[in-house]
Scaffold this motif. Structure first.
Motif, PDB file in Angstrom:
ATOM      1  N   GLN A  63       3.254 -20.462  23.348  1.00  0.00           N
ATOM      2  CA  GLN A  63       4.092 -20.048  24.407  1.00  0.00           C
ATOM      3  C   GLN A  63       3.714 -18.708  24.694  1.00  0.00           C
ATOM      4  OE1 GLN A  63       6.177 -22.744  25.431  1.00  0.00           O
ATOM      5  NE2 GLN A  63       5.037 -23.381  23.730  1.00  0.00           N
ATOM      6  N   LEU A  64       3.204 -18.015  24.037  1.00  0.00           N
ATOM      7  CA  LEU A  64       2.851 -16.653  24.324  1.00  0.00           C
ATOM      8  C   LEU A  64       1.332 -16.440  24.582  1.00  0.00           C
ATOM      9  CD1 LEU A  64       4.306 -15.017  20.861  1.00  0.00           C
ATOM     10  CD2 LEU A  64       5.488 -15.412  23.078  1.00  0.00           C
ATOM     11  N   SER A  90       8.211 -11.718  29.288  1.00  0.00           N
ATOM     12  CA  SER A  90       9.313 -10.909  28.418  1.00  0.00           C
ATOM     13  C   SER A  90      10.477 -10.219  29.574  1.00  0.00           C
ATOM     14  CB  SER A  90       8.869  -9.793  27.665  1.00  0.00           C
ATOM     15  OG  SER A  90       7.776 -10.461  26.550  1.00  0.00           O
ATOM     16  N   ASP A  91      11.498 -10.037  29.181  1.00  0.00           N
ATOM     17  CA  ASP A  91      12.289  -9.139  29.892  1.00  0.00           C
ATOM     18  C   ASP A  91      13.277  -8.508  29.103  1.00  0.00           C
ATOM     19  OD1 ASP A  91      14.601 -10.870  28.744  1.00  0.00           O
ATOM     20  OD2 ASP A  91      14.613 -12.204  30.345  1.00  0.00           O
ATOM     21  N   ARG A 113       7.220 -10.686  21.088  1.00  0.00           N
ATOM     22  CA  ARG A 113       7.192 -11.157  22.159  1.00  0.00           C
ATOM     23  C   ARG A 113       8.083 -12.484  22.255  1.00  0.00           C
ATOM     24  NH1 ARG A 113       0.756 -11.050  23.542  1.00  0.00           N
ATOM     25  NH2 ARG A 113       1.845 -13.010  24.988  1.00  0.00           N
ATOM     26  N   LEU A 114       8.249 -13.138  21.401  1.00  0.00           N
ATOM     27  CA  LEU A 114       9.035 -14.197  21.119  1.00  0.00           C
ATOM     28  C   LEU A 114      10.542 -14.069  21.253  1.00  0.00           C
ATOM     29  CD1 LEU A 114       8.986 -17.542  20.784  1.00  0.00           C
ATOM     30  CD2 LEU A 114       9.227 -17.144  18.563  1.00  0.00           C
ATOM     31  N   LEU A 115      10.804 -13.074  20.750  1.00  0.00           N
ATOM     32  CA  LEU A 115      12.349 -12.704  20.929  1.00  0.00           C
ATOM     33  C   LEU A 115      12.609 -12.003  22.184  1.00  0.00           C
ATOM     34  CD1 LEU A 115      14.697 -11.806  18.951  1.00  0.00           C
ATOM     35  CD2 LEU A 115      13.948  -9.685  18.697  1.00  0.00           C
ATOM     36  N   THR A 116      11.706 -11.729  22.967  1.00  0.00           N
ATOM     37  CA  THR A 116      11.980 -11.144  24.214  1.00  0.00           C
ATOM     38  C   THR A 116      11.768 -11.983  25.169  1.00  0.00           C
ATOM     39  OG1 THR A 116      10.125  -9.759  24.344  1.00  0.00           O
ATOM     40  CG2 THR A 116      11.985  -8.715  23.436  1.00  0.00           C
ATOM     41  N   LEU A 117      11.297 -13.105  24.974  1.00  0.00           N
ATOM     42  CA  LEU A 117      10.548 -14.226  26.122  1.00  0.00           C
ATOM     43  C   LEU A 117      11.825 -14.786  26.774  1.00  0.00           C
ATOM     44  CD1 LEU A 117       8.079 -15.344  27.511  1.00  0.00           C
ATOM     45  CD2 LEU A 117       8.351 -17.154  25.402  1.00  0.00           C
TER      46      LEU A 117
END
Length: 618
Positions: free
Chosen positions: A102-103, A283-284, A272-276
């Motif tokens: 996903q990243l 990311s946001d 990156r997964l946390l903020t995706l």
């Protein structure tokens, strides 16, 4: 993983692009405590389902938890990644590779991890040197005067593994079945019969106990010491001797041999997964991330639909205690943090919180989960990394095996496992980072004493703790074998560059972490199962208020120490939140019901239950 073989995680998560459910009220309030792999994956799945009001608590100053990536840089600006926590991922970690895709592009090449035997490896054992790659280790020293037969040791371990048979199945046949993503009922029955048998046989047997049962007088101190150094080709198994044999048995069945270094640093993957934003694919900054330590989690005494979270908020020279209420809480921290900091094992709440909050796992209905948070064994672990500006194998004295330079060293000295990571193998001008030692258990405890030397106890008082530790490893190698090109290579790290070229971690000393990973001792399987299946509280038969808090993390899995266990637990916990929302009419299209079918080995737990169940109040 054999314990959860009936739950088709790859098909449910990887192969189905739909969210686990669709939430009709995006303002449902969810707190996720802990910003490691489990917390990040749980947040991702909740956001994918449409929940927007998520708060993440992280007590440490950086995201990632034990996914702690640190860096060296050379004078050309090249980066060398040092993974202080998880550093290798098996090819069959299907959830990990799904979330990584996903990243980045799914076809992004991943480097094979330089495990012992995968690259040219040297064993330093009892003052003698052996090298190997692929086949059994061969003596470097002439005449092998101490009759150390590594080939026989590997054959012995092969015989031991081959002996683990039941009903016509063995490790190989069951491992092959577990690689299949679709199983027939007959195949499921074979797995169930095989693992049920051995769960009962080895529940109270340590790793070394299982070896003793099989080898008897055939093995003596020499063989056990050799195996302590070599393991099953991975080194360092001595500290694992006291753990329950089931923990090692699972790895045999998981078939984890092909391991990789992900192309992104572990900490970056988590962040990156946390903020995706799953909808936008980028990311946001809409996620609320609080750098606050959670002091207590309790069920509200004033609103049956709320969970209280009390956190410590820095306020100038003092700290303040902040209370926030949520509809759901996922606690995705290390197990000891759940117990020591958040008091999730409390039968009654701390006095300062008792008026407003009840314990999450209070009462007899929760006593086994509460008990289980206290008991499983957490393994100590430590790492020391150094940077060498010159690749040591460019020196003519460097050891080789059939022309390949040695890049892994296993020893029976203080420096148990050394990995020369060589991230730029095709660039002769680059240096290399080296994991100078990766220690577990008692070996890791020794490290704390070395790093705590007083200035009066070291030759040069300018030495920082990492340099003192580097010298201890260096001296151990020098005094065991002469000449020692491996020890000489560490001399590239000088006092002048010690702060730049060394970094270490001792996980049992890290605040809020309290140890590296869970490895059960004998008679702890039952307790781990209570934590793994705590997410089944979302099923209808459990009390309503207990469906508001779920625990996650690799310690709440059968894969302690592996990212895959953390990710499975995150899928479980996020699915539990969404199931309860669906049952309340606040979400539609819930599609993860399969995860809430009974534990396939509930029959074993029922057989063991009488040994573990706590007495009820009169």
């Amino acid at each position: 993983m054999v314990d959860t073989y009936t739950y088709a995680y790859p098909q449910l998560v990887r192969d189905n692009p739909r969210s686990f459910a669709t939430v009709t009220d995006p303002n449902v309030r969810v707190a996720v405590i802990g910003a490691g792999f489990a917390g990040a994956a749980a947040v991702y799945e909740l956001r994918r389902a449409g929940i927007q009001n998520i708060t993440v608590y992280e007590a440490r100053e950086k995201l990632g938890g034990r996914a702690d990536s640190r860096y060296f840089h050379d004078n050309q600006g090249r980066r060398y990644i040092n993974e202080m926590g998880p550093m290798r991922v098996p090819e069959n970690s299907k959830l990990f590779w799904h979330y990584l895709s996903q990243l980045q592009d799914a076809d992004e090449p991943q480097l094979i991890f330089p495990n012992p035997g995968v690259v040219a490896t040297q064993i330093v054992y009892r003052g003698l040197r052996y090298t190997w790659k692929d086949e059994a280790p061969q003596p470097t020293d002439p005449e092998n005067p101490r009759h150390v037969d590594w080939e026989k040791l590997q054959q012995d371990i092969g015989r031991f593994v081959d002996s683990l048979t039941f009903n016509g199945d063995n490790v190989g046949t069951i491992a092959e079945l577990l690689q299949k993503e679709t199983l027939t009922l007959i195949e499921q029955g074979r797995i169930h019969a095989y693992w049920s048998h051995f769960l009962k046989q080895f529940d109270d047997v340590s790793f070394v106990g299982a070896l003793e049962q099989f080898f008897g007088d055939e093995w003596g101190p020499t063989e056990y010491n050799m195996f302590s150094t070599l393991g099953v080709g991975t080194g360092g198994f001595g500290p694992l001797f006291p753990v329950c044999f089931l923990e090692l048995f699972r790895l045999f069945l998981w078939d984890y041999q092909n391991e990789y270094m992900p192309s992104l640093p572990m900490a970056e993957i988590v962040e990156r997964l946390l903020t995706l934003d799953p909808a936008a694919g980028q990311s946001d900054d809409r996620l609320s991330i609080l750098t606050e330590t959670v002091d207590y989690v309790g069920l509200s005494r004033h609103n049956d639909n709320e969970v209280d979270v009390y956190s410590i908020q820095p306020q100038g020279e003092t700290n303040g205690l902040v209370h926030r209420a949520y509809d759901y809480v996922i606690v995705a921290t290390p197990l000891r943090s759940m117990q020591i900091r958040m008091n999730l094992d409390a039968e009654t709440p701390p006095r300062s919180y008792a008026e407003n909050s009840a314990p999450v796992f209070g009462g007899e209905v929760n006593n086994m989960v509460r008990e289980s948070l206290r008991i499983p064994h957490i393994m100590n672990s430590s790492k020391l990394f150094g940077f060498l500006p010159n690749k040591p194998w460019n020196e003519s004295s460097w050891p080789h095996h059939e022309g390949d330079p040695v890049k892994v060293v296993l020893t029976d000295t203080l420096a148990r496992q050394m990995y020369f990571l060589d991230p730029y193998p095709d660039d002769p001008t680059a240096g290399t980072n080296v994991l100078i030692s990766y220690n577990w258990g008692d070996d890791s405890v020794k490290i704390m004493g070395i790093q705590d030397y007083d200035r009066s106890q070291i030759i040069d008082p300018r030495s920082n703790p990492d340099y003192a530790l580097k010298l201890a490893y260096e001296f151990g190698l020098e005094t065991m074998i002469t000449p020692s090109p491996v020890a000489d290579s560490l001399k590239q790290i000088t006092l002048e560059n010690q702060n730049r070229d060394l970094t270490s971690v001792i996980w049992q000393r890290e605040p809020m972490i309290f140890g590296a990973f869970k490895l059960d001792y004998p008679k702890q399987y039952f307790y781990t199962s209570q934590m793994v299946y705590q997410y089944h509280y979302a099923n209808a038969e459990h009390p309503e208020q207990s469906k508001r808090v779920y625990i996650a993390g690799n310690n709440c899995s059968y894969q302690g120490g592996w990212i895959e266990g953390a990710l499975q637990s995150a899928v479980n916990a996020s699915a539990a939140v969404l199931k309860h929302l669906s049952d309340q009419g606040l979400a539609t299209d819930f599609r993860m019901q399969e995860l809430f079918e009974p534990n396939p080995f509930q029959n074993v737990l029922e057989d063991l239950k009488a040994q573990y169940i706590l007495p009820t109040a009169a």
